[in-house]
Design a protein around this motif. Structure first.
Motif, PDB file in Angstrom:
ATOM      1  N   ILE A  35      10.824  -1.785  -2.820  1.00  0.00           N
ATOM      2  CA  ILE A  35      10.964  -1.877  -1.386  1.00  0.00           C
ATOM      3  C   ILE A  35       9.910  -3.165  -0.953  1.00  0.00           C
ATOM      4  N   ASP A  36      10.411  -3.810  -0.123  1.00  0.00           N
ATOM      5  CA  ASP A  36       9.191  -5.009   0.439  1.00  0.00           C
ATOM      6  C   ASP A  36       8.925  -4.747   1.756  1.00  0.00           C
ATOM      7  N   ASN A  37       7.960  -5.185   2.168  1.00  0.00           N
ATOM      8  CA  ASN A  37       7.589  -5.041   3.575  1.00  0.00           C
ATOM      9  C   ASN A  37       8.337  -5.479   4.683  1.00  0.00           C
ATOM     10  N   GLY A  38       8.618  -4.700   5.788  1.00  0.00           N
ATOM     11  CA  GLY A  38       9.406  -4.860   6.648  1.00  0.00           C
ATOM     12  C   GLY A  38      10.701  -4.238   6.517  1.00  0.00           C
ATOM     13  N   GLN A  39      11.199  -3.879   5.344  1.00  0.00           N
ATOM     14  CA  GLN A  39      12.507  -3.113   4.982  1.00  0.00           C
ATOM     15  C   GLN A  39      12.546  -1.681   5.401  1.00  0.00           C
ATOM     16  N   SER A  40      13.896  -1.171   6.023  1.00  0.00           N
ATOM     17  CA  SER A  40      13.790   0.122   6.359  1.00  0.00           C
ATOM     18  C   SER A  40      14.672   0.966   5.634  1.00  0.00           C
ATOM     19  N   ARG A  72      17.395   4.154   5.875  1.00  0.00           N
ATOM     20  CA  ARG A  72      18.223   4.828   6.773  1.00  0.00           C
ATOM     21  C   ARG A  72      18.467   6.533   6.550  1.00  0.00           C
ATOM     22  N   TYR A  84      15.500   5.719  11.334  1.00  0.00           N
ATOM     23  CA  TYR A  84      15.133   4.622  10.263  1.00  0.00           C
ATOM     24  C   TYR A  84      13.544   4.374  10.038  1.00  0.00           C
ATOM     25  N   ARG A 115      10.770   2.438   8.816  1.00  0.00           N
ATOM     26  CA  ARG A 115      10.174   0.879   8.348  1.00  0.00           C
ATOM     27  C   ARG A 115       8.999   1.149   7.646  1.00  0.00           C
ATOM     28  N   ILE A 152      15.369  -3.831  -5.848  1.00  0.00           N
ATOM     29  CA  ILE A 152      15.437  -2.442  -5.166  1.00  0.00           C
ATOM     30  C   ILE A 152      16.945  -1.686  -5.703  1.00  0.00           C
ATOM     31  N   ASN A 153      17.958  -2.569  -5.725  1.00  0.00           N
ATOM     32  CA  ASN A 153      19.340  -2.256  -5.959  1.00  0.00           C
ATOM     33  C   ASN A 153      19.513  -1.853  -7.667  1.00  0.00           C
TER      34      ASN A 153
END
Length: 375
Positions: free
Chosen positions: A229-234, A236, A254, A256, A322-323
């Motif tokens: 995961i990267d900075n700023g991603q959320s 859900r 969410y 963050r 991430i995927n």
């Protein structure tokens, strides 16, 4: 107060064509219609003025008299044909239906009715370490959220009572109004003021939530931060947000993610970049160096004559996708040549010999090999 010029009201030039008038009227009707401006008396008055203007300008004879006499011609037959102005310049029921459909009204009933309000979404922030973003981590978060009141179960009514159907709107939340327009008689719907569109009235409010049906509650949620995961991603979480109206779904949660910076690594996409210091001897003669990666120590053999700022790529030692967590980016190591700031007399003699063997001058204070190298 002097009446505004009809052409100015519709925003068209005096020589506007029927199509231009029709287009301007459509836009004005949609802008000032009571359904679009509930409770706005100024917009309602403007809506009536626009209807009056179009009634005149869409009729050839009335428009001619208006162009000649202005508003003074109002006594010369502007009253219409006794049918509310008919369909004016639209000329057909199809045109009439087009505007009605655009307004969301047809046959005296709105096409859409007020639905149950879904709960609001909630966003919270979670700070994680750089390594946690690479390998993933499990965290538990505690936060406050608006949820259904336990005493009234979200109805807003005192325990033992129930909300009553609003009489002015018969529980629909909308009040029907009929007004005359150049299109004929139009029935519109506005939000009921008695129940504010809820369709129900609470006679005895719940003392715990003051009739709102919602109270602040403390809630916990287990958060699974995925690899890469990267900075700023959320992240859900469906249905974990605030409660909605009775019978309506909850909002979403969410989370963050904020990733802390790292003293050695810089992330670019799924690749990691770092600097590695090497000595002049290592660069000139080559040799094995150790590199610290998030996955452990790696060894790399330098070629003799390695130049400053050369780059070494370690495949698959970057950030997981991430995927596709089984696939990772690379680590790019930038080699930084370290020049010693102080040398012993013996080291200086050796460097002078090295320079002399290459035919370079090493006189102190002049731009010989040593000073060039040091620069």
């Amino acid at each position: 107060m002097a009446k505004q010029d009809y052409y100015e009201l519709l925003g068209v030039a005096k020589g506007a064509t029927d199509d231009e008038l029709k287009k301007a009227y459509r836009a004005a009707v949609k802008k000032y219609h009571p359904d679009s401006n509930p409770g706005d008396t100024t917009a309602e008055a403007k809506f009536k003025e626009i209807n009056e203007a179009y009634t005149v300008l869409s009729d050839t004879e009335k428009r001619a008299r208006y162009d000649q006499f202005g508003h003074a011609a109002s006594g010369a037959g502007f009253g219409g044909s006794g049918h509310g102005g008919g369909f004016g310049g639209f000329g057909s029921f199809a045109d009439f239906a087009d505007i009605i459909n655009e307004m969301g009204v047809f046959g005296g009933r709105r096409r859409t009715r007020r639905g149950l309000a879904r709960g609001s979404d909630v966003e919270i922030t979670l700070q994680v370490d750089f390594e946690d973003a690479i390998f993933g981590v499990e965290r538990e978060l505690e936060f406050d959220i608006k949820d259904n009141c336990d005493d009234c179960r979200g109805t807003g009514a005192k325990a033992g009572t129930t909300p009553e159907s609003c009489k002015p709107c018969n529980g629909t939340g909308q009040v029907q109004q009929t007004m005359q327009t150049p299109l004929g008689y139009m029935q519109t719907s506005t939000t009921c003021k008695a129940c504010r569109g809820a369709g129900k009235v609470i006679k005895e409010p719940c003392p715990t939530c003051s009739g709102g049906g919602k109270v602040n509650k403390s809630k916990k949620i287990a958060v699974s931060v995925p690899k890469g995961i990267d900075n700023g991603q959320s992240i859900r979480y469906t249905g974990q947000g605030e409660a909605g109206d009775i019978g309506a779904p909850r909002g979403d949660m969410y989370v963050r993610i904020l990733v802390s910076s790292h003293p050695n690594y810089v992330r670019r996409g799924n690749d990691l970049y770092m600097e590695k210091q090497i000595s002049f001897t290592q660069a000139a003669l080559g040799g094995e160096i150790s590199i610290d990666t998030p996955y452990g120590e790696e060894f790399h053999r330098l070629s003799a004559g390695t130049q400053p700022d050369a780059m070494v790529t370690l495949r698959g030692k970057g950030i997981p996708h991430i995927n596709s967590p089984n696939r990772s980016g690379d680590m790019v190591v930038v080699l930084k040549l370290v020049v010693p700031r102080s040398l012993t007399d013996g080291q200086k003699d050796l460097l002078r010999q090295f320079a002399a063997a290459g035919g370079e001058s090493v006189e102190e204070g002049k731009k010989g090999f040593f000073n060039k190298f040091k620069k």
